[in-house]
Design a protein around this motif. Structure first.
Motif, PDB file in Angstrom:
ATOM      1  N   LEU A  24       0.823  -1.214   0.000  1.00 48.20           N
ATOM      2  CA  LEU A  24       0.000   0.000   0.000  1.00 48.20           C
ATOM      3  C   LEU A  24       0.859   1.266   0.000  1.00 48.20           C
ATOM      4  N   ILE A  25       1.917   1.260   0.788  1.00 45.15           N
ATOM      5  CA  ILE A  25       2.817   2.422   0.825  1.00 45.15           C
ATOM      6  C   ILE A  25       3.482   2.610  -0.531  1.00 45.15           C
ATOM      7  N   ALA A  26       3.908   1.522  -1.147  1.00 44.20           N
ATOM      8  CA  ALA A  26       4.538   1.608  -2.470  1.00 44.20           C
ATOM      9  C   ALA A  26       3.554   2.162  -3.499  1.00 44.20           C
ATOM     10  N   LEU A  27       2.316   1.690  -3.467  1.00 42.30           N
ATOM     11  CA  LEU A  27       1.305   2.182  -4.407  1.00 42.30           C
ATOM     12  C   LEU A  27       1.000   3.658  -4.178  1.00 42.30           C
ATOM     13  N   MET A  28       0.920   4.068  -2.918  1.00 41.21           N
ATOM     14  CA  MET A  28       0.677   5.479  -2.624  1.00 41.21           C
ATOM     15  C   MET A  28       1.819   6.341  -3.148  1.00 41.21           C
ATOM     16  N   GLY A  29       3.032   5.850  -3.016  1.00 41.30           N
ATOM     17  CA  GLY A  29       4.182   6.578  -3.532  1.00 41.30           C
ATOM     18  C   GLY A  29       4.111   6.744  -5.040  1.00 41.30           C
ATOM     19  N   CYS A  30       3.690   5.698  -5.736  1.00 43.53           N
ATOM     20  CA  CYS A  30       3.566   5.775  -7.197  1.00 43.53           C
ATOM     21  C   CYS A  30       2.516   6.794  -7.604  1.00 43.53           C
ATOM     22  N   PHE A  31       1.355   6.766  -6.963  1.00 44.40           N
ATOM     23  CA  PHE A  31       0.281   7.697  -7.320  1.00 44.40           C
ATOM     24  C   PHE A  31       0.637   9.128  -6.949  1.00 44.40           C
ATOM     25  N   THR A  32       1.257   9.303  -5.812  1.00 42.38           N
ATOM     26  CA  THR A  32       1.651  10.642  -5.389  1.00 42.38           C
ATOM     27  C   THR A  32       2.708  11.200  -6.334  1.00 42.38           C
TER      28      THR A  32
END
Length: 102
Positions: A17-25
Motif C-alpha cells: 500500500l505504501i509503495a502504491l501510494m508513492g507511485c500515485f503521489t
C-alpha cells in the motif's frame, strides 16, 4: 505459527500500500508541475552598441541560469538583442524604455 504468518501478511500488505501510494503521489506531483518547453533565452551576449537607427521599444534583464547568461534583452518590433549588462553604453540606452515583465 498462524500469528506469525498473519503478522507477516499484514506487513507485506502495508508495504504494498505504501509503495502504491508513492507511485500515485509521484505521478500526481509530476502532473501538477508543468514545464516550459522551448523557453528561449540569451546564451551569449554582445558588448557592441545597438545602432541608433534601430528603434528599441523595451528591455528585460535576464538572470544567469544555465544555459542562459546574465543579459539585458533589448526588444524592437521584430527582433531581440542580447547585450552585456556590464557594457558602458547600457545604462544610457535603458533610459526612456519600458521594462518588459514576463
Amino acid at each position: 505459527m498462524p500469528r506469525a504468518m498473519a503478522w507477516t501478511s499484514r506487513l507485506i500488505t502495508i508495504a504494498v500500500l505504501i509503495a502504491l501510494m508513492g507511485c500515485f503521489t509521484g505521478a500526481q506531483g509530476n502532473y501538477r508541475r508543468p514545464t516550459r518547453v522551448g523557453v528561449s533565452c540569451c546564451k551569449e551576449v554582445s558588448k557592441g552598441r545597438i545602432p541608433a537607427t534601430i528603434k528599441l521599444i523595451g528591455y528585460k534583464h535576464q538572470n544567469a541560469l544555465s544555459p542562459c547568461v546574465d543579459a539585458i534583452i533589448f526588444y524592437t518590433e521584430k527582433e531581440k538583442f542580447c547585450s552585456d549588462p556590464k557594457a558602458p553604453w547600457i545604462q544610457n540606452s535603458l533610459k526612456g524604455l519600458q521594462k518588459i515583465v514576463d
